[in-house]
Design a protein around this motif. Structure first.
Motif, PDB file in Angstrom:
ATOM      1  N   LEU A  75      67.829   7.623  16.742  1.00  0.00           N
ATOM      2  CA  LEU A  75      68.603   7.061  15.199  1.00  0.00           C
ATOM      3  C   LEU A  75      68.401   5.702  14.854  1.00  0.00           C
ATOM      4  O   LEU A  75      67.857   5.330  13.754  1.00  0.00           O
ATOM      5  N   LEU A  76      68.608   4.862  15.892  1.00  0.00           N
ATOM      6  CA  LEU A  76      68.337   3.344  15.698  1.00  0.00           C
ATOM      7  C   LEU A  76      67.885   2.684  16.990  1.00  0.00           C
ATOM      8  O   LEU A  76      68.131   2.900  17.999  1.00  0.00           O
ATOM      9  N   LEU A  79      69.847   3.740  20.089  1.00  0.00           N
ATOM     10  CA  LEU A  79      70.911   4.532  19.877  1.00  0.00           C
ATOM     11  C   LEU A  79      70.349   6.015  19.613  1.00  0.00           C
ATOM     12  O   LEU A  79      69.590   6.078  18.714  1.00  0.00           O
ATOM     13  N   ALA A 107      71.164  10.417  18.941  1.00  0.00           N
ATOM     14  CA  ALA A 107      72.034  11.231  18.181  1.00  0.00           C
ATOM     15  C   ALA A 107      72.757  11.754  19.140  1.00  0.00           C
ATOM     16  O   ALA A 107      72.663  12.250  20.331  1.00  0.00           O
ATOM     17  N   CYS A 129      74.697  -6.394  15.901  1.00  0.00           N
ATOM     18  CA  CYS A 129      75.144  -5.364  15.099  1.00  0.00           C
ATOM     19  C   CYS A 129      74.968  -5.697  13.669  1.00  0.00           C
ATOM     20  O   CYS A 129      74.897  -4.939  12.635  1.00  0.00           O
ATOM     21  N   VAL A 150      64.843   2.891  12.224  1.00  0.00           N
ATOM     22  CA  VAL A 150      65.695   4.182  11.949  1.00  0.00           C
ATOM     23  C   VAL A 150      65.074   5.374  11.819  1.00  0.00           C
ATOM     24  O   VAL A 150      63.976   5.329  10.925  1.00  0.00           O
ATOM     25  N   ASP A 151      65.234   6.118  12.740  1.00  0.00           N
ATOM     26  CA  ASP A 151      64.424   7.512  12.628  1.00  0.00           C
ATOM     27  C   ASP A 151      62.939   7.285  13.046  1.00  0.00           C
ATOM     28  O   ASP A 151      62.387   7.897  12.434  1.00  0.00           O
ATOM     29  N   ILE A 198      74.073   3.860   7.487  1.00  0.00           N
ATOM     30  CA  ILE A 198      74.464   3.073   8.438  1.00  0.00           C
ATOM     31  C   ILE A 198      75.935   2.573   7.978  1.00  0.00           C
ATOM     32  O   ILE A 198      76.200   1.839   6.973  1.00  0.00           O
ATOM     33  N   ARG A 248      75.687   8.510   9.376  1.00  0.00           N
ATOM     34  CA  ARG A 248      75.085   9.217  10.550  1.00  0.00           C
ATOM     35  C   ARG A 248      75.069   8.045  11.778  1.00  0.00           C
ATOM     36  O   ARG A 248      75.179   8.601  12.927  1.00  0.00           O
ATOM     37  N   ILE A 249      75.027   6.975  11.419  1.00  0.00           N
ATOM     38  CA  ILE A 249      75.074   5.829  12.438  1.00  0.00           C
ATOM     39  C   ILE A 249      76.227   4.914  12.249  1.00  0.00           C
ATOM     40  O   ILE A 249      76.448   4.469  11.095  1.00  0.00           O
ATOM     41  N   ARG A 259      76.152  12.627  15.509  1.00  0.00           N
ATOM     42  CA  ARG A 259      76.007  11.238  14.762  1.00  0.00           C
ATOM     43  C   ARG A 259      75.879  10.350  15.941  1.00  0.00           C
ATOM     44  O   ARG A 259      76.160  10.777  17.073  1.00  0.00           O
ATOM     45  N   GLY A 260      75.429   9.210  15.882  1.00  0.00           N
ATOM     46  CA  GLY A 260      75.158   8.034  16.710  1.00  0.00           C
ATOM     47  C   GLY A 260      76.304   6.852  16.588  1.00  0.00           C
ATOM     48  O   GLY A 260      76.449   6.450  15.552  1.00  0.00           O
TER      49      GLY A 260
END
Length: 512
Positions: free
Chosen positions: A13-14, A36, A38, A56, A72-73, A90, A176-177, A207-208
């Motif tokens: 995901l990330l 990260l 899913a 972060c 991302v993805d 995010i 989702r993140i 979700r992550g």
């Protein structure tokens, strides 16, 4: 025979690769790497200032990286703002709460996402807020505490309730993140348990979740994997089920740092205590008891914001205790305000000299004389006599200045801090409270202060030192009291006075 194609590798995901970020001359991130997936809770851990929050903030678009890649993805992402990151689904909970105190809980939760076209649909806003609040329990069973509801004013809420509102703001994004940076720091055990149930449901939805916490028991309760950061770099990623608390701590500290830092070599202080504290408490402290002896440096350790500064400010009368007792030289001492502490021979030096130290536009002389004038209670100051008395102190401090009439603002940061220290030394304290005193000053000035601390101890002064730099604390203190949640959780001395043991106690990792 034709073999089936192997399953394609899972696209994270990330993913952050070799992220670097500098703030002026300070390198916050040297090599930030993170993946990260899913359906996982991925923990970020490391000591204060290791770079985890900065990493972060890069992922959230709040800070732009100087180098490195963010995916991302599997697609490269460059976020110019938090809004751009939010558009990529995010959602972020920041350590620094950002509620608007004049608005209601509902208005804060849905700020920027209010329902309605051209006007706010208040009924829909309230219904949506009620749905989100219900995640912390239905009415009558909620763990949010009394007075909490969609119509409550944010400024009237307690610390734990404000934190719950911030969590609900993130959940309202339906991202989702999700990144939770110290989201449980003000929550009680029941609230944490409910929050973890929410996180598990989010994980089950695919979700992550990135989770930052300084509480080791939380990490093992909720995490699937953990990434350890040290000195601005990612040093390890481990599966929670295949690691231990001590292994995580070893990565945090580094093998080269598990040994003793080299103690000052002074014999333990003996004799009657110069300061005795019993069951001291206020809104930041809970049942703190300690003794300080003449000629001793007593360290306050643990993660930042666990009550160390609150204790020093209580002993100085700046944020008085609401319960407990203090004795100085065996006699009760009521420290209701700084003037009470000064007259009992207590000095306080803060690392935040801008707020609690110097008066930058006032002359150096006025900044120096304040403590002596407060201690004598005299409205008159013998300028020539004071200058003669303070001269040797300033030579000892190696203070570089043009003259006593020059404003403090003309001095470097290190020399401004020396003015603060000189102010107190001129008053002849018996007890010196040092609240992260070397923050933001140069290495030479730091070592000047270490030398002065050792000299003062030799003269019988008792010192309580809090430092956000573990090496500084371990290199100077005779004993270290480790704080967590406003209380002392352990005392380190002798062979246990090492960085490994300090981290073990601060992260409450003893109960493996």
């Amino acid at each position: 025979m034709t073999l089936p194609d192997p399953s394609p590798p899972e696209i994270p995901l990330l993913q952050a690769t070799a992220i670097r970020k500098r703030f002026g001359g300070v390198v916050a991130l040297e090599r930030g790497d993170f993946v990260l997936r899913a359906g996982e809770v991925h923990v970020l851990i490391g000591s204060n200032g290791c770079g985890k929050s900065t990493l972060c903030k890069v992922a959230a678009g709040a800070v732009g990286p100087d180098a490195g890649r963010l995916l991302v993805d599997g697609r490269e992402a460059v976020f110019a703002s938090p809004r751009a990151a939010a558009a990529a689904e995010i959602g972020v909970f920041y350590q620094e709460l950002s509620l608007v105190p004049q608005l209601t809980v509902a208005e804060n939760i849905l700020l920027g996402r209010e329902p309605g076209r051209g006007f706010v649909d208040q009924a829909a806003l309230r219904r949506r807020a009620e749905e989100l609040i219900a995640r912390f329990g239905p009415p009558g069973e909620s763990v949010c505490g009394p007075g909490f509801g969609p119509d409550a004013i944010a400024g009237d809420l307690s610390a734990d309730q404000r934190q719950i509102v911030e969590i609900l703001k993130v959940l309202a994004q339906d991202a989702r993140i999700l990144i939770f940076d110290e989201a449980t720091s003000s929550l009680d055990a029941r609230q944490v348990a409910v929050f973890f149930d929410i996180v598990r449901r989010l994980k089950a939805e695919g979700r992550g979740i990135v989770f930052i916490s300084h509480r080791m028991d939380e990490i093992f309760a909720i995490g699937d994997r953990v990434t350890v950061m040290r000195n601005g770099a990612t040093v390890a990623t481990l599966a929670i089920a295949e690691t231990s608390r001590d292994e995580i701590l070893r990565h945090m500290v580094g093998a080269a740092l598990t040994a003793d830092f080299g103690r000052p070599g002074r014999p333990p202080a003996t004799g009657e205590p110069i300061l005795s504290v019993r069951a001291l408490g206020n809104d930041r402290l809970s049942g703190v008891s300690l003794e300080l002896r003449r000629g001793e440096i007593l360290g306050l350790g643990g993660l930042h914001g666990q009550g160390q500064s609150a204790l020093l400010r209580a002993l100085f009368g700046a944020d008085p205790a609401l319960s407990g007792t203090v004795e100085i030289g065996g006699k009760p001492a009521a420290l209701r305000r700084p003037a009470d502490a000064i007259r009992r021979g207590i000095a306080y030096v803060s690392g935040d000299r801008g707020r609690h130290g110097v008066f930058p536009v006032r002359p150096i002389f006025e900044n120096l004389v304040l403590a002596s004038a407060a201690r004598t209670r005299s409205p008159w100051v013998d300028r020539a006599g004071f200058i003669a008395r303070v001269g040797p102190v300033l030579q000892r401090l190696k203070l570089k200045f043009a003259g006593f009439g020059a404003p403090v603002a003309t001095l470097s940061g290190g020399n401004q801090q020396k003015v603060v220290i000189g102010r107190w030394l001129a008053a002849g304290p018996g007890i010196l409270l040092l609240d992260d005193p070397t923050k933001g000053i140069d290495v030479e000035t730091k070592h000047d202060l270490y030398r002065i601390m050792a000299d003062l101890c030799a003269e019988g002064v008792g010192i309580i030192l809090y430092s956000s730099e573990d090496e500084e604390l371990l290199g100077n203190a005779d004993r270290v009291l480790v704080f967590n949640g406003g209380r002392i959780v352990t005392e380190l001395a002798g062979d246990r006075l090492t960085e490994f043991e300090l981290y073990r106690a601060a992260y409450r990792a003893e109960a493996a």
